[in-house]
Write a protein that holds these residues in place. Structure first.
Motif, PDB file in Angstrom:
ATOM      1  N   VAL A  14       0.837  -1.206   0.000  1.00  0.00           N
ATOM      2  CA  VAL A  14       0.000   0.000   0.000  1.00  0.00           C
ATOM      3  C   VAL A  14       0.872   1.257   0.000  1.00  0.00           C
ATOM      4  N   VAL A  15       1.896   1.258   0.829  1.00  0.00           N
ATOM      5  CA  VAL A  15       2.786   2.416   0.908  1.00  0.00           C
ATOM      6  C   VAL A  15       3.531   2.616  -0.406  1.00  0.00           C
ATOM      7  N   ASP A  16       3.973   1.541  -1.037  1.00  0.00           N
ATOM      8  CA  ASP A  16       4.650   1.658  -2.335  1.00  0.00           C
ATOM      9  C   ASP A  16       3.729   2.314  -3.365  1.00  0.00           C
ATOM     10  N   ALA A  17       2.459   1.903  -3.367  1.00  0.00           N
ATOM     11  CA  ALA A  17       1.501   2.497  -4.299  1.00  0.00           C
ATOM     12  C   ALA A  17       1.251   3.965  -3.968  1.00  0.00           C
ATOM     13  N   ALA A  18       1.159   4.285  -2.671  1.00  0.00           N
ATOM     14  CA  ALA A  18       0.947   5.677  -2.258  1.00  0.00           C
ATOM     15  C   ALA A  18       2.123   6.543  -2.683  1.00  0.00           C
TER      16      ALA A  18
END
Length: 362
Positions: free
Chosen positions: A116-120
């Motif tokens: 999720v953080v990578d996508a954000a």
């Protein structure tokens, strides 16, 4: 004089949050997000009312995919509200969500949170860490007890624990909310949290109730916090059409002289002299004013005898009685009309005044 707490600044689309930016008013749709037409229609009404950020529920993949079709047809930033499923968070961002609201600790572990953080990071999407009284981890409840006004510690520690999970992944585009349905717990919780972090804060009372109870509870809690300089964005949560949330939100900011959007309306509480059906008249005027941006003072009064004198400071006003009504400006009678013509003529005059002020400003 209100002195804002200094916080970091993030951006949700073009809207700055924190760091001295204007306090933004937001809402959440109550349509089925998968129904793009209905969701867009509601958001457009909210835009006209002044909504500056909009959040939509994302319960499944179809809703996540629908975000693209919604975002293409609205002008305000769109936030995706995610619970438990990291795949929905990633998909929402891939389809255009400009921010997400999650509880990092309930996404299923470090690997899923990392995705999720990578996508954000890839999509330049900030994350709102949202904690409420019903989502606190069991170990924190055991250690600190259920949040109360005297001891909101579990709420705060849960939020900071979840923030730490993001910081561990070197992600800092964060805002935080810690919501309670209890007014005093909300106040004490945000006070304590604001001393422990400089991340921007989204404030609100969750499950506040209907129009009356929800407005009172939210206005008490948020009014106190905003007066103390705490809060960078907020939602007035009502069991009501979300347009009402925006109306209450801007009136709250106006009452604290923090921000002013559109006209200010004053109206009498009615008495035995009232000879006009004032309640629907005032409601219709108030609703129309929500679509206006010009700074006017507008009065809706119940009788022609005292109305213009009592509201002489208003730029424009109406008063009625016995089948007739008047439009007055700065306490002087401007027009006298049959009661059935009063509202449409008055709204036309309001629109004319707004056009004139815009032209003079430009």
């Amino acid at each position: 004089m209100i002195k804002r707490r200094k916080t970091r600044q993030i951006h949700i689309g073009p809207v700055a949050i924190g760091g001295g930016a204007p306090i933004s008013v937001q809402s959440m749709t109550n349509t089925d997000t998968r129904d793009i037409e209905a969701t867009v229609a509601q958001i457009r009404r909210l835009e006209k009312a002044g909504c500056e950020l909009i959040r939509v529920a994302v319960p499944d993949m179809e809703a996540a995919v629908a975000i693209r079709g919604i975002r293409e047809r609205i002008t305000i930033p769109l936030i995706a509200d995610i619970h438990f499923d990291s795949r929905l968070a990633v998909a929402a961002m891939e389809h255009g969500a400009q921010a997400i609201r999650i509880n990092p600790g309930n996404l299923g572990g470090e690997d899923k949170l990392a995705r999720v953080v990578d996508a954000a990071r890839q999509h330049r999407v900030p994350i709102r860490v949202g904690v409420n009284s019903g989502s606190i981890e069991k170990d924190l409840l055991k250690k600190y007890g259920y949040p109360t006004p005297d001891r909101p510690t579990a709420l705060i520690e849960s939020a900071l624990r979840n923030v730490a999970l993001l910081e561990k992944l070197s992600f800092y585009e964060i805002k935080i909310s810690i919501k309670s349905s209890d007014t005093l717990t909300t106040i004490s919780g945000y006070r304590e949290l604001s001393e422990k972090t400089d991340y921007p804060l989204h404030i609100g009372v969750t499950e506040a109730g209907g129009l009356i109870a929800g407005t009172v509870k939210s206005s008490v809690a948020l009014g106190i916090l905003l007066f103390e300089g705490i809060g960078d964005t907020f939602r007035i949560s009502l069991t009501r059409d979300p347009e009402e949330e925006i109306r209450v939100g801007f009136e709250l900011l106006r009452s604290l002289r923090i921000r002013q959007r559109g006209p200010e309306m004053i109206s009498c509480p009615t008495c035995g002299r009232t000879r006009i059906d004032l309640f629907p008249l005032a409601e219709a005027v108030e609703k129309h004013l929500q679509t206006m941006e010009t700074n006017l003072k507008v009065a809706v009064m119940g009788c022609v005898v005292n109305g213009p004198g009592e509201a002489r400071e208003a730029d424009i006003g109406i008063a009625g009685g016995h089948g007739v009504g008047i439009i007055f400006k700065k306490g002087e009678i401007f027009k006298k009309l049959p009661e059935e013509e009063l509202l449409p003529v008055f709204l036309d005059e309001l629109n004319k005044m707004e056009r004139e002020r815009r032209e003079n400003r430009d």
